[in-house]
Design an enzyme around this catalytic site. Structure first.
Site, PDB file in Angstrom:
ATOM      1  N   ARG A  94       0.829  -1.196   0.000  1.00 30.68           N
ATOM      2  CA  ARG A  94       0.000   0.000   0.000  1.00 30.68           C
ATOM      3  C   ARG A  94       0.867   1.252   0.000  1.00 30.68           C
ATOM      4  NH1 ARG A  94      -3.278  -0.825   4.574  1.00 30.68           N
ATOM      5  NH2 ARG A  94      -4.849  -1.744   3.235  1.00 30.68           N
ATOM      6  N   TYR A  95       1.908   1.247   0.820  1.00 27.64           N
ATOM      7  CA  TYR A  95       2.803   2.402   0.913  1.00 27.64           C
ATOM      8  C   TYR A  95       4.026   2.143   0.032  1.00 27.64           C
ATOM      9  CZ  TYR A  95       0.157   3.114   5.269  1.00 27.64           C
ATOM     10  OH  TYR A  95      -0.818   3.287   6.195  1.00 27.64           O
ATOM     11  N   ARG A  98       7.270   0.138   1.849  1.00 29.30           N
ATOM     12  CA  ARG A  98       7.173  -1.054   2.692  1.00 29.30           C
ATOM     13  C   ARG A  98       6.026  -1.958   2.258  1.00 29.30           C
ATOM     14  NH1 ARG A  98       5.352   3.618   4.800  1.00 29.30           N
ATOM     15  NH2 ARG A  98       3.817   3.679   6.477  1.00 29.30           N
ATOM     16  N   CYS A 107      -3.318 -18.098  13.904  1.00 30.56           N
ATOM     17  CA  CYS A 107      -2.895 -17.327  15.076  1.00 30.56           C
ATOM     18  C   CYS A 107      -2.928 -18.244  16.294  1.00 30.56           C
ATOM     19  CB  CYS A 107      -3.852 -16.157  15.325  1.00 30.56           C
ATOM     20  SG  CYS A 107      -3.744 -14.877  14.074  1.00 30.56           S
ATOM     21  N   CYS A 111      -8.589 -13.291  18.509  1.00 33.31           N
ATOM     22  CA  CYS A 111      -9.121 -12.152  19.242  1.00 33.31           C
ATOM     23  C   CYS A 111     -10.516 -11.861  18.706  1.00 33.31           C
ATOM     24  CB  CYS A 111      -8.217 -10.939  19.042  1.00 33.31           C
ATOM     25  SG  CYS A 111      -6.485 -11.341  19.352  1.00 33.31           S
ATOM     26  N   CYS A 114     -10.821  -9.031  16.079  1.00 38.32           N
ATOM     27  CA  CYS A 114      -9.782  -9.045  15.037  1.00 38.32           C
ATOM     28  C   CYS A 114     -10.214  -8.351  13.755  1.00 38.32           C
ATOM     29  CB  CYS A 114      -9.395 -10.478  14.711  1.00 38.32           C
ATOM     30  SG  CYS A 114      -8.206 -10.585  13.361  1.00 38.32           S
ATOM     31  N   ARG A 116      -8.838  -8.797  10.933  1.00 40.26           N
ATOM     32  CA  ARG A 116      -8.715  -9.725   9.794  1.00 40.26           C
ATOM     33  C   ARG A 116      -9.493 -11.004  10.069  1.00 40.26           C
ATOM     34  NH1 ARG A 116      -2.746  -8.860   9.420  1.00 40.26           N
ATOM     35  NH2 ARG A 116      -2.574  -7.050   8.071  1.00 40.26           N
ATOM     36  N   ASP A 276     -11.171  -1.344  14.265  1.00 40.49           N
ATOM     37  CA  ASP A 276     -11.616  -1.361  12.868  1.00 40.49           C
ATOM     38  C   ASP A 276     -13.065  -1.816  12.761  1.00 40.49           C
ATOM     39  OD1 ASP A 276      -9.209  -0.554  11.489  1.00 40.49           O
ATOM     40  OD2 ASP A 276      -8.328  -2.411  12.252  1.00 40.49           O
ATOM     41  N   ASP A 313      -7.023   3.062  10.800  1.00 38.88           N
ATOM     42  CA  ASP A 313      -6.837   2.538   9.459  1.00 38.88           C
ATOM     43  C   ASP A 313      -8.106   2.922   8.697  1.00 38.88           C
ATOM     44  OD1 ASP A 313      -5.559   0.940   7.429  1.00 38.88           O
ATOM     45  OD2 ASP A 313      -4.666  -0.190   9.087  1.00 38.88           O
ATOM     46  N   LYS A 320      -3.195   4.158   7.258  1.00 38.79           N
ATOM     47  CA  LYS A 320      -3.390   4.632   8.630  1.00 38.79           C
ATOM     48  C   LYS A 320      -3.145   6.134   8.716  1.00 38.79           C
ATOM     49  CE  LYS A 320      -1.104   0.473  10.395  1.00 38.79           C
ATOM     50  NZ  LYS A 320      -1.229  -0.142   9.121  1.00 38.79           N
TER      51      LYS A 320
HETATM   52  C1  LIG Z   1      -0.197  -0.945   8.741  1.00 38.68           C
HETATM   53  C2  LIG Z   1       0.407  -1.253   7.461  1.00 38.68           C
HETATM   54  C3  LIG Z   1       1.778  -1.059   7.234  1.00 38.68           C
HETATM   55  C4  LIG Z   1       2.700  -0.545   8.310  1.00 38.68           C
HETATM   56  O1  LIG Z   1       2.473   0.787   8.575  1.00 38.68           O
HETATM   57  P1  LIG Z   1       3.429   1.574   9.595  1.00 38.68           P
HETATM   58  O2  LIG Z   1       2.724   2.868   9.749  1.00 38.68           O
HETATM   59  O3  LIG Z   1       4.754   1.673   8.938  1.00 38.68           O
HETATM   60  O4  LIG Z   1       3.503   0.754  10.835  1.00 38.68           O
HETATM   61  C5  LIG Z   1       2.289  -1.326   6.015  1.00 38.68           C
HETATM   62  N1  LIG Z   1       1.503  -1.789   5.010  1.00 38.68           N
HETATM   63  C6  LIG Z   1       0.187  -1.970   5.180  1.00 38.68           C
HETATM   64  C7  LIG Z   1      -0.610  -2.472   4.039  1.00 38.68           C
HETATM   65  C8  LIG Z   1      -0.404  -1.717   6.412  1.00 38.68           C
HETATM   66  O5  LIG Z   1      -1.721  -1.932   6.576  1.00 38.68           O
HETATM   67  S1  SF4 Z   2      -5.891  -9.518  16.142  1.00 35.87           S
HETATM   68 FE1  SF4 Z   2      -6.369 -11.078  14.598  1.00 35.87          FE
HETATM   69  S2  SF4 Z   2      -4.446 -11.365  13.466  1.00 35.87           S
HETATM   70 FE2  SF4 Z   2      -3.929 -10.394  15.433  1.00 35.87          FE
HETATM   71  S3  SF4 Z   2      -3.519 -12.114  16.858  1.00 35.87           S
HETATM   72 FE3  SF4 Z   2      -5.658 -11.547  17.119  1.00 35.87          FE
HETATM   73  S4  SF4 Z   2      -6.721 -12.971  15.750  1.00 35.87           S
HETATM   74 FE4  SF4 Z   2      -4.581 -12.956  15.070  1.00 35.87          FE
END
Ligand SMILES: *Cc1c(COP(=O)(O)O)cnc(C)c1O
Ligand code: SF4
Length: 352
Positions: A94-95, A98, A107, A111, A114, A116, A276, A313, A320
């Site tokens: 996305r960025y 990175r 996992c 959670c 979560c 995801r 989220d 996010d 974010k």
């Molecule tokens: C959260 C996230 C990151 C990391 O973001 P930082 O602000 O550097 O911690 C990188 N890529 C994606 C797709 C993310 O959702």
């Molecule tokens: S928040 Fe989601 S991805 Fe993170 S440890 Fe918990 S269940 Fe796993």
């Protein structure tokens, strides 16, 4: 409570472990929640539970409730929009500088809030060898990728051999300066991070960071702190990510205790995430106003080391953004601004 020998993975296991009443097995809404979302609670977490999801911040994070059967119109399957930015399997880009690398979907715990939750679970397949090679080739071909964030699922669920393979492969890509793991294992299954795992994390060249997901001071048990010490002693830089959650840590006292405990364990608080819009999690969400008031109350009262960035996010894959309170007013027509101190008093600042 006596220590359960294995991870609880069903409503029946949780009844057996004494964390759900037997009547829970007859609740149709809870049965549906158990079909929709994975359950896992490790022995270390079972030991920490002192009440019910209604009154215990640990139980609330891990024990399923019928409230999860309620979804609201704004909730989504993919609340942070990862799908739109997945050029090859296992990569989210996305960025510019990175990428996320997601080698698996499992996992140690699931959670209940979560972000995801529709993607993670015991059924999800890990990247196979060919897919892993394709993900590495994507990174190797793009010199702008300065950092690789290994997440999932939870990468500390991998064997030490597989963790070492990932670290070695990324360390061999000269433009990757930083390898960052995100994990919940140090707090929910600290013994898993043994000497073999710590050795596997050591890179020859790149800097290795570990971001630990931790939401309540009680998660930092003596075993968890010993685990963090093993990582810190190995030269790994430790960060934390916490989620601001109704009924878990939505008070000044809970956040203060959490951030102080993290810093004392050599973990620098990095992000406090606004929850989220994941399905069935509305009982965990609070208004941004309330999150900002909490952050304002922590400023000044706690060391600067104990201040994470409060972030959201943005739904739809926009990334974010910091959403913490602002301490500086817009400039007036004379270029003067007002800056608010930690007591809430405003001071004039002649800005150019
Ligand atoms: C959260 C996230 C990151 C990391 O973001 P930082 O602000 O550097 O911690 C990188 N890529 C994606 C797709 C993310 O959702
Ligand atoms: S928040 Fe989601 S991805 Fe993170 S440890 Fe918990 S269940 Fe796993």
């Amino acid at each position: 409570m006596t220590r359960a020998p294995t991870t609880a993975r069903s409503l029946a296991d949780l009844v057996e472990a004494g964390t759900l009443p037997r009547t829970a097995l007859a609740d149709p809404a809870l049965a549906q929640v158990a079909l929709d979302y994975a359950i896992a609670v490790t022995p270390d977490v079972l030991d920490l539970i002192e009440g019910t999801p209604a009154d215990d911040p640990i139980a609330r994070q891990f024990i399923p409730t019928a409230q999860e059967a309620t979804t609201t119109p704004e909730e989504r399957d993919d609340p942070i929009g990862d799908h739109a930015y997945a050029p090859v399997k296992g990569i989210v880009h996305r960025y510019p500088d990175r990428v996320l690398l997601k080698p698996l979907h499992t996992c140690p715990v699931y959670c209940r809030f979560c972000f995801r939750r529709e993607q993670v679970g015991p059924g999800g397949a890990a990247l196979n060898e060919a897919e892993f090679e394709a993900a590495l080739a994507y990174i190797a071909a793009r010199p702008q990728i300065w950092e690789v964030i290994i997440t999932g699922g939870d990468p500390f669920m991998l064997s030490p051999r597989r963790i070492a393979r990932i670290v070695e492969a990324l360390d061999a890509i000269a433009h990757v300066a930083v390898i960052r793991f995100h994990t919940r294992v140090p707090v929910v299954d600290p013994a898993r991070v043994d000497t073999a795992v710590v050795d596997a994390l050591k890179a020859r060249r790149a800097a290795v960071y570990v971001g630990v997901h931790c939401n309540h001071a009680r998660e930092l048990t003596p075993a968890a702190r010993a685990c963090l010490a093993r990582l810190a002693d190995a030269g790994i830089v430790l960060l934390s990510q916490s989620v601001l959650l109704r009924g878990v840590n939505d008070s000044v006292e809970a956040l203060e205790a959490l951030f102080r405990a993290l810093v004392a364990a050599r973990v620098r608080p990095y992000y406090l995430h606004h929850p989220d819009l994941a399905r069935g999690t509305s009982h965990f969400r609070l208004p941004i106003d309330e999150g900002q008031a909490l952050m304002r109350a922590l400023r000044g009262r706690l060391s600067g080391l104990c201040q994470p960035t409060y972030v959201l996010d943005i739904p739809g894959g926009h990334g974010k953004s910091p959403i913490g309170p602002s301490y500086v007013s817009d400039a007036d027509s004379d270029g003067r601004r007002a800056v608010t101190d930690f007591r809430g008093e405003r001071h004039d600042y002649p800005d150019g």
